[in-house]
Motif scaffolding. Structure first.
Motif, PDB file in Angstrom:
ATOM      1  N   TYR A 175       0.784  -1.082  -0.037  1.00  0.00           N
ATOM      2  CA  TYR A 175      -0.160   0.124   0.010  1.00  0.00           C
ATOM      3  C   TYR A 175       0.851   1.212  -0.136  1.00  0.00           C
ATOM      4  O   TYR A 175       0.460   2.167  -0.828  1.00  0.00           O
ATOM      5  N   PRO A 176       1.959   1.273   0.814  1.00  0.00           N
ATOM      6  CA  PRO A 176       2.712   2.615   0.668  1.00  0.00           C
ATOM      7  C   PRO A 176       3.279   3.026  -0.648  1.00  0.00           C
ATOM      8  O   PRO A 176       3.172   4.054  -1.044  1.00  0.00           O
ATOM      9  N   TYR A 177       3.654   2.032  -1.550  1.00  0.00           N
ATOM     10  CA  TYR A 177       3.989   2.298  -2.984  1.00  0.00           C
ATOM     11  C   TYR A 177       2.763   2.864  -3.486  1.00  0.00           C
ATOM     12  O   TYR A 177       3.008   3.931  -4.364  1.00  0.00           O
ATOM     13  N   LEU A 178       1.578   2.413  -3.394  1.00  0.00           N
ATOM     14  CA  LEU A 178       0.377   2.778  -4.125  1.00  0.00           C
ATOM     15  C   LEU A 178       0.113   4.251  -3.838  1.00  0.00           C
ATOM     16  O   LEU A 178      -0.088   5.082  -4.987  1.00  0.00           O
ATOM     17  N   VAL A 179       0.324   4.785  -2.616  1.00  0.00           N
ATOM     18  CA  VAL A 179       0.054   5.858  -2.335  1.00  0.00           C
ATOM     19  C   VAL A 179       0.935   7.058  -2.798  1.00  0.00           C
ATOM     20  O   VAL A 179       0.807   7.825  -3.290  1.00  0.00           O
ATOM     21  N   VAL A 180       2.493   6.654  -2.951  1.00  0.00           N
ATOM     22  CA  VAL A 180       3.288   7.694  -3.533  1.00  0.00           C
ATOM     23  C   VAL A 180       3.102   7.579  -4.798  1.00  0.00           C
ATOM     24  O   VAL A 180       3.190   8.653  -5.574  1.00  0.00           O
ATOM     25  N   LYS A 181       2.870   6.314  -5.740  1.00  0.00           N
ATOM     26  CA  LYS A 181       2.629   6.244  -7.027  1.00  0.00           C
ATOM     27  C   LYS A 181       1.205   7.228  -7.724  1.00  0.00           C
ATOM     28  O   LYS A 181       1.350   7.768  -8.423  1.00  0.00           O
ATOM     29  N   SER A 182       0.190   6.986  -6.490  1.00  0.00           N
ATOM     30  CA  SER A 182      -0.945   7.905  -6.959  1.00  0.00           C
ATOM     31  C   SER A 182      -0.500   9.523  -7.005  1.00  0.00           C
ATOM     32  O   SER A 182      -0.941  10.078  -7.593  1.00  0.00           O
ATOM     33  N   ARG A 183       0.176   9.875  -5.828  1.00  0.00           N
ATOM     34  CA  ARG A 183       0.625  11.299  -5.715  1.00  0.00           C
ATOM     35  C   ARG A 183       1.663  11.788  -6.959  1.00  0.00           C
ATOM     36  O   ARG A 183       1.612  12.774  -7.289  1.00  0.00           O
ATOM     37  N   SER A 206       8.472  12.040   6.698  1.00  0.00           N
ATOM     38  CA  SER A 206       8.999  13.400   7.583  1.00  0.00           C
ATOM     39  C   SER A 206       7.945  14.461   7.892  1.00  0.00           C
ATOM     40  O   SER A 206       7.921  15.054   8.777  1.00  0.00           O
ATOM     41  N   THR A 207       6.844  14.411   6.905  1.00  0.00           N
ATOM     42  CA  THR A 207       6.039  15.555   7.033  1.00  0.00           C
ATOM     43  C   THR A 207       4.698  14.853   7.564  1.00  0.00           C
ATOM     44  O   THR A 207       3.800  15.761   8.314  1.00  0.00           O
ATOM     45  N   GLU A 208       4.133  13.737   7.427  1.00  0.00           N
ATOM     46  CA  GLU A 208       2.746  13.222   7.617  1.00  0.00           C
ATOM     47  C   GLU A 208       2.862  11.745   8.707  1.00  0.00           C
ATOM     48  O   GLU A 208       1.903  11.481   9.194  1.00  0.00           O
ATOM     49  N   GLY A 209       3.960  11.339   8.857  1.00  0.00           N
ATOM     50  CA  GLY A 209       4.274  10.271   9.711  1.00  0.00           C
ATOM     51  C   GLY A 209       3.680   9.045   8.969  1.00  0.00           C
ATOM     52  O   GLY A 209       3.431   8.965   7.710  1.00  0.00           O
ATOM     53  N   VAL A 210       4.020   7.729   9.317  1.00  0.00           N
ATOM     54  CA  VAL A 210       3.407   6.775   9.107  1.00  0.00           C
ATOM     55  C   VAL A 210       2.015   6.575   8.457  1.00  0.00           C
ATOM     56  O   VAL A 210       1.637   6.135   7.613  1.00  0.00           O
ATOM     57  N   LYS A 211       1.093   7.628   9.191  1.00  0.00           N
ATOM     58  CA  LYS A 211      -0.400   7.654   8.939  1.00  0.00           C
ATOM     59  C   LYS A 211      -0.326   8.019   7.548  1.00  0.00           C
ATOM     60  O   LYS A 211      -1.407   7.668   6.809  1.00  0.00           O
ATOM     61  N   GLY A 212       0.331   8.703   7.019  1.00  0.00           N
ATOM     62  CA  GLY A 212       0.394   9.417   5.707  1.00  0.00           C
ATOM     63  C   GLY A 212       0.246   8.418   4.628  1.00  0.00           C
ATOM     64  O   GLY A 212       0.026   8.372   3.483  1.00  0.00           O
ATOM     65  N   LEU A 213       1.242   7.239   4.823  1.00  0.00           N
ATOM     66  CA  LEU A 213       1.569   6.108   3.877  1.00  0.00           C
ATOM     67  C   LEU A 213       0.580   5.265   3.762  1.00  0.00           C
ATOM     68  O   LEU A 213       0.299   4.559   2.909  1.00  0.00           O
ATOM     69  N   TYR A 214      -0.651   5.423   4.648  1.00  0.00           N
ATOM     70  CA  TYR A 214      -1.538   4.400   4.779  1.00  0.00           C
ATOM     71  C   TYR A 214      -3.066   5.328   4.646  1.00  0.00           C
ATOM     72  O   TYR A 214      -4.250   4.750   5.108  1.00  0.00           O
ATOM     73  N   GLY A 215      -3.012   6.542   3.802  1.00  0.00           N
ATOM     74  CA  GLY A 215      -4.261   7.328   3.745  1.00  0.00           C
ATOM     75  C   GLY A 215      -5.032   6.516   2.672  1.00  0.00           C
ATOM     76  O   GLY A 215      -4.700   6.125   1.721  1.00  0.00           O
ATOM     77  N   GLY A 216      -6.286   6.475   3.140  1.00  0.00           N
ATOM     78  CA  GLY A 216      -7.275   5.721   2.482  1.00  0.00           C
ATOM     79  C   GLY A 216      -7.349   4.111   2.628  1.00  0.00           C
ATOM     80  O   GLY A 216      -7.989   3.498   1.921  1.00  0.00           O
ATOM     81  N   LEU A 217      -6.581   3.639   3.467  1.00  0.00           N
ATOM     82  CA  LEU A 217      -6.444   2.078   3.432  1.00  0.00           C
ATOM     83  C   LEU A 217      -7.468   1.551   3.681  1.00  0.00           C
ATOM     84  O   LEU A 217      -7.843   0.449   2.892  1.00  0.00           O
ATOM     85  N   GLN A 218      -8.326   1.808   4.435  1.00  0.00           N
ATOM     86  CA  GLN A 218      -9.557   1.278   4.750  1.00  0.00           C
ATOM     87  C   GLN A 218     -10.448   1.093   3.509  1.00  0.00           C
ATOM     88  O   GLN A 218     -11.015  -0.162   3.273  1.00  0.00           O
ATOM     89  N   SER A 219     -10.753   2.069   2.754  1.00  0.00           N
ATOM     90  CA  SER A 219     -11.685   1.921   1.522  1.00  0.00           C
ATOM     91  C   SER A 219     -10.840   1.000   0.274  1.00  0.00           C
ATOM     92  O   SER A 219     -11.331   0.337  -0.205  1.00  0.00           O
ATOM     93  N   LYS A 220      -9.395   1.200   0.411  1.00  0.00           N
ATOM     94  CA  LYS A 220      -8.560   0.142  -0.540  1.00  0.00           C
ATOM     95  C   LYS A 220      -8.669  -1.174  -0.091  1.00  0.00           C
ATOM     96  O   LYS A 220      -8.935  -1.922  -1.000  1.00  0.00           O
TER      97      LYS A 220
END
Length: 261
Positions: A175-183, A206-220
């Motif tokens: 999932y973290p890769y998917l987040v970066v790829k989308s952005r 550094s800016t959003e923490g671990v939570k930022g890497l998993y934004g939208g994880l629930q729906s995904k």
């Protein structure tokens, strides 16, 4: 004609069915992935909040925005994937049966002697980035499926559950890769632009923490599990139909028991 074409047709059809059934979750997940954790009134707090805000502002059309291109993409991708997957699987199986003395170690030794250590890892970066999710998914799926078929025959519901579970594992890992790829696929300000996947991971941490890497994880997670579940179940049903269609158009001889299942 081999059964590879039937696998391609059923895989494409299964993918289209699964995408149509779960597309609202695809839209929500994509929007949550590119959101940078703001607190404004237009920001989405969670899956449910995003659903009602999109529905309220854009209507049902907003939840299905881009569906046409999505259907085209999934049909082509799944069709090619399943055709190549089955063709490769049969080729490997025949190779193993015809040359049992050649082991993975001997193959690796030959590559190392001819190309060095670099040859063993040629293309690994791109391969991992592009196929890590399906690699994990199908490895888990085939491993569990093999164990079950030794005990009993698989039902459509079994394929549904296996598809859901294997996709759960794959999505959680990648999932973290998917987040970066989308952005990286959207327009970004100069100071927010990611030069690579690794750079994106560092900046998000550094800016959003671990939570930022998993934004939208629930729906995904929900969308991925349902998509995979419907895909595997629909593919098994459509496979027989695809075989009969090929028989009817004269592209395949009629067999008493369909092979490849």
């Amino acid at each position: 004609m081999s059964d590879n074409v039937a696998h391609a047709l059923s895989g494409a059809g299964g993918g289209v069915v699964a995408l149509i059934l779960t597309y609202p979750l695809v839209s929500i997940s994509s929007r949550l992935q590119v959101q940078r954790g703001g607190t404004g009134k237009n920001e989405y707090k969670n899956t449910a909040d995003a659903f009602f805000k999109i529905l309220g502002k854009e209507g049902c059309k907003g939840l299905y925005s881009g569906l046409g291109s999505g259907i085209f993409g999934i049909a082509i991708t799944n069709g090619v994937y399943y055709y190549c997957y089955e063709a490769t699987r049969l080729t490997v199986r025949k190779g193993v049966q015809s040359d049992k003395n050649q082991t993975a170690l001997s193959i690796a030794t030959d590559i190392f002697q001819q190309e060095g250590i670099a040859g063993l890892y040629a293309g690994v970066g791109a391969a991992l980035a592009l196929v890590i999710n399906p690699i994990i998914q199908y490895t888990v799926f085939e491993h569990i499926k093999t164990k079950i078929v030794k005990v009993r025959a698989l039902s459509s519901f079994d394929f549904f559950l296996l598809g859901a579970f294997s996709k759960l594992v794959a999505t959680g890992v990648s999932y973290p890769y998917l987040v970066v790829k989308s952005r990286m696929q959207i327009s970004q300000k100069a100071d927010e632009k990611y030069t690579s996947v690794l750079d994106g991971l560092r900046k998000i941490l550094s800016t959003e923490g671990v939570k930022g890497l998993y934004g939208g994880l629930q729906s995904k997670i929900v969308q991925s599990m349902l998509t995979a579940a419907f895909l595997f179940m629909a593919k098994e049903v459509l496979f027989d139909w695809s075989l009969w269609m090929l028989v009817l158009v004269g592209a395949r001889k009629r067999l008493a028991v369909p092979s490849g299942k």
